[in-house]
Motif scaffolding. Sequence first.
Motif, PDB file in Angstrom:
ATOM      1  N   VAL A  52      27.623 -52.019  10.751  1.00 22.68           N
ATOM      2  CA  VAL A  52      27.779 -50.561  10.791  1.00 22.68           C
ATOM      3  C   VAL A  52      28.760 -50.088  11.847  1.00 22.68           C
ATOM      4  CG1 VAL A  52      25.498 -50.116   9.837  1.00 22.68           C
ATOM      5  CG2 VAL A  52      25.781 -50.287  12.303  1.00 22.68           C
ATOM      6  N   ASN A  53      29.258 -51.004  12.645  1.00 26.16           N
ATOM      7  CA  ASN A  53      30.269 -50.650  13.639  1.00 26.16           C
ATOM      8  C   ASN A  53      31.681 -50.677  13.067  1.00 26.16           C
ATOM      9  OD1 ASN A  53      28.627 -50.228  15.951  1.00 26.16           O
ATOM     10  ND2 ASN A  53      28.259 -52.419  15.995  1.00 26.16           N
ATOM     11  N   ARG A  54      31.795 -50.963  11.770  1.00 23.13           N
ATOM     12  CA  ARG A  54      33.122 -50.986  11.147  1.00 23.13           C
ATOM     13  C   ARG A  54      33.080 -50.253   9.804  1.00 23.13           C
ATOM     14  NH1 ARG A  54      35.004 -56.988  11.012  1.00 23.13           N
ATOM     15  NH2 ARG A  54      36.770 -56.100   9.883  1.00 23.13           N
ATOM     16  N   VAL A  55      32.757 -48.977   9.891  1.00 25.78           N
ATOM     17  CA  VAL A  55      32.712 -48.173   8.671  1.00 25.78           C
ATOM     18  C   VAL A  55      33.535 -46.902   8.834  1.00 25.78           C
ATOM     19  CG1 VAL A  55      30.479 -49.089   7.943  1.00 25.78           C
ATOM     20  CG2 VAL A  55      30.559 -47.023   9.326  1.00 25.78           C
ATOM     21  N   ALA A  56      33.901 -46.326   7.697  1.00 25.10           N
ATOM     22  CA  ALA A  56      34.704 -45.106   7.660  1.00 25.10           C
ATOM     23  C   ALA A  56      33.989 -44.040   6.852  1.00 25.10           C
ATOM     24  CB  ALA A  56      36.076 -45.404   7.045  1.00 25.10           C
ATOM     25  N   TYR A  57      34.115 -42.796   7.316  1.00 23.27           N
ATOM     26  CA  TYR A  57      33.583 -41.604   6.652  1.00 23.27           C
ATOM     27  C   TYR A  57      34.781 -40.682   6.416  1.00 23.27           C
ATOM     28  CZ  TYR A  57      29.333 -43.408   8.875  1.00 23.27           C
ATOM     29  OH  TYR A  57      28.299 -44.201   9.306  1.00 23.27           O
ATOM     30  N   TRP A  58      35.354 -40.759   5.225  1.00 26.05           N
ATOM     31  CA  TRP A  58      36.627 -40.093   4.974  1.00 26.05           C
ATOM     32  C   TRP A  58      36.499 -39.020   3.913  1.00 26.05           C
ATOM     33  CZ3 TRP A  58      41.040 -44.254   5.425  1.00 26.05           C
ATOM     34  CH2 TRP A  58      41.123 -44.643   6.759  1.00 26.05           C
ATOM     35  N   PRO A  59      37.497 -38.143   3.792  1.00 30.95           N
ATOM     36  CA  PRO A  59      37.353 -36.993   2.891  1.00 30.95           C
ATOM     37  C   PRO A  59      37.158 -37.340   1.421  1.00 30.95           C
ATOM     38  CG  PRO A  59      39.128 -36.627   4.464  1.00 30.95           C
ATOM     39  CD  PRO A  59      38.710 -38.056   4.618  1.00 30.95           C
ATOM     40  N   MET A  60      37.759 -38.451   0.964  1.00 32.35           N
ATOM     41  CA  MET A  60      37.678 -38.781  -0.447  1.00 32.35           C
ATOM     42  C   MET A  60      36.414 -39.570  -0.774  1.00 32.35           C
ATOM     43  SD  MET A  60      39.480 -41.040   1.445  1.00 32.35           S
ATOM     44  CE  MET A  60      41.214 -40.638   1.363  1.00 32.35           C
ATOM     45  N   GLN A  61      36.004 -39.531  -2.038  1.00 31.71           N
ATOM     46  CA  GLN A  61      34.856 -40.299  -2.502  1.00 31.71           C
ATOM     47  C   GLN A  61      35.157 -41.788  -2.381  1.00 31.71           C
ATOM     48  OE1 GLN A  61      31.910 -39.478  -3.445  1.00 31.71           O
ATOM     49  NE2 GLN A  61      31.094 -40.959  -4.902  1.00 31.71           N
ATOM     50  N   PRO A  62      34.216 -42.603  -1.880  1.00 33.15           N
ATOM     51  CA  PRO A  62      34.431 -44.047  -1.843  1.00 33.15           C
ATOM     52  C   PRO A  62      34.760 -44.584  -3.237  1.00 33.15           C
ATOM     53  CG  PRO A  62      32.527 -43.479  -0.522  1.00 33.15           C
ATOM     54  CD  PRO A  62      32.917 -42.231  -1.253  1.00 33.15           C
ATOM     55  N   SER A  63      35.828 -45.337  -3.322  1.00 31.83           N
ATOM     56  CA  SER A  63      36.307 -45.846  -4.600  1.00 31.83           C
ATOM     57  C   SER A  63      35.533 -47.087  -5.028  1.00 31.83           C
ATOM     58  CB  SER A  63      37.793 -46.181  -4.486  1.00 31.83           C
ATOM     59  OG  SER A  63      38.227 -46.951  -5.571  1.00 31.83           O
ATOM     60  N   CYS A  64      35.447 -47.292  -6.323  1.00 33.16           N
ATOM     61  CA  CYS A  64      34.795 -48.488  -6.856  1.00 33.16           C
ATOM     62  C   CYS A  64      35.634 -49.737  -6.625  1.00 33.16           C
ATOM     63  CB  CYS A  64      34.550 -48.324  -8.362  1.00 33.16           C
ATOM     64  SG  CYS A  64      33.509 -46.924  -8.799  1.00 33.16           S
ATOM     65  N   ASP A  65      36.922 -49.580  -6.363  1.00 32.05           N
ATOM     66  CA  ASP A  65      37.812 -50.728  -6.193  1.00 32.05           C
ATOM     67  C   ASP A  65      38.516 -50.768  -4.847  1.00 32.05           C
ATOM     68  OD1 ASP A  65      37.886 -52.466  -8.560  1.00 32.05           O
ATOM     69  OD2 ASP A  65      38.521 -50.669  -9.631  1.00 32.05           O
ATOM     70  N   GLY A  66      38.506 -49.672  -4.095  1.00 30.44           N
ATOM     71  CA  GLY A  66      39.311 -49.617  -2.879  1.00 30.44           C
ATOM     72  C   GLY A  66      38.593 -49.018  -1.709  1.00 30.44           C
ATOM     73  N   MET A  67      37.520 -49.642  -1.247  1.00 37.11           N
ATOM     74  CA  MET A  67      36.737 -49.126  -0.125  1.00 37.11           C
ATOM     75  C   MET A  67      37.193 -49.685   1.221  1.00 37.11           C
ATOM     76  SD  MET A  67      33.031 -49.662  -1.976  1.00 37.11           S
ATOM     77  CE  MET A  67      32.015 -48.696  -0.857  1.00 37.11           C
ATOM     78  N   CYS A  68      38.138 -50.605   1.209  1.00 35.66           N
ATOM     79  CA  CYS A  68      38.545 -51.291   2.444  1.00 35.66           C
ATOM     80  C   CYS A  68      39.802 -50.647   3.007  1.00 35.66           C
ATOM     81  CB  CYS A  68      38.790 -52.772   2.163  1.00 35.66           C
ATOM     82  SG  CYS A  68      39.102 -53.761   3.653  1.00 35.66           S
ATOM     83  N   MET A  69      39.711 -50.159   4.233  1.00 29.10           N
ATOM     84  CA  MET A  69      40.816 -49.465   4.884  1.00 29.10           C
ATOM     85  C   MET A  69      41.235 -50.205   6.153  1.00 29.10           C
ATOM     86  SD  MET A  69      40.921 -46.881   2.818  1.00 29.10           S
ATOM     87  CE  MET A  69      39.852 -45.942   1.712  1.00 29.10           C
ATOM     88  N   LYS A  70      42.517 -50.479   6.263  1.00 28.54           N
ATOM     89  CA  LYS A  70      43.060 -51.038   7.504  1.00 28.54           C
ATOM     90  C   LYS A  70      43.580 -49.887   8.340  1.00 28.54           C
ATOM     91  CE  LYS A  70      46.425 -54.304   9.401  1.00 28.54           C
ATOM     92  NZ  LYS A  70      47.496 -55.290   9.081  1.00 28.54           N
ATOM     93  N   VAL A  71      43.047 -49.750   9.547  1.00 26.90           N
ATOM     94  CA  VAL A  71      43.411 -48.646  10.438  1.00 26.90           C
ATOM     95  C   VAL A  71      44.065 -49.229  11.687  1.00 26.90           C
ATOM     96  CG1 VAL A  71      42.554 -46.675  11.749  1.00 26.90           C
ATOM     97  CG2 VAL A  71      41.525 -47.246   9.547  1.00 26.90           C
TER      98      VAL A  71
END
Length: 222
Positions: A52-71
């Motif tokens: 839980v220390n590596r999660v994102a809460y972003w404006p768009m709905q979590p995608s079924c295929d693209g939930m992984c974000m490199k920041v």
Amino acid sequence: MKTTFFIAAATAFTTVSSLAIPPAKRDGGSISITPHDSYGSSIGVLGCKINVNRVAYWPMQPSCDGMCMKVSANGRSTTLLQIDTSGGAYDISYEAWNILKTGQSATTDPVEGGGFAATYERVDMSQCADIITESSGKLAFTAANSMNYIAGCPANSWVGRNYALYNIANSVCSLGVDERCTLDMSVSNQPSCPSGLGSQKPLAGDQVMNIIYGTGAKQVAA
């Protein structure tokens, strides 16, 4: 200020229908990232089965295929799993925010502040594999409260091929039974669990821990 929880080590960073959730495009851009220290997932991702220390809460709905974000920010980068939406902000786990800002863990050198400049890139889900701690490598959801999201993901999407359902009633894993459930959509859209779907028993041993903003102290999520 909102905040959420991230238990990843600093070494993780580098110097069925028209209602179906659309597949994510590979995209990216400049954003301002803000800290979030209270874990939750509106789509029902179980905090006791991920980092839980590596999660994102972003404006768009979590995608079924693209939930992984490199920041990336300040010469550092990490991957984050988007498990919820926000009210418009690009919130990330407080621990991840602290490390991207200072290079130090929030448990040892917590800092405060608002958003700071970062860039993001949507990357292949394999790059978030280390965030998922469920024993079979599946992304675990609460069986009682995640079916709207699951049913909206095509069977051949990443979520459609890689979800697991548990008889845990809430995303912070304080109620229910830690057992796998099964789902046969050809028979019913209601999961079947050994102890009966929707158990509300107090659940011990699967605690989700938040890292509190500004203090670095850990607290059981509620």
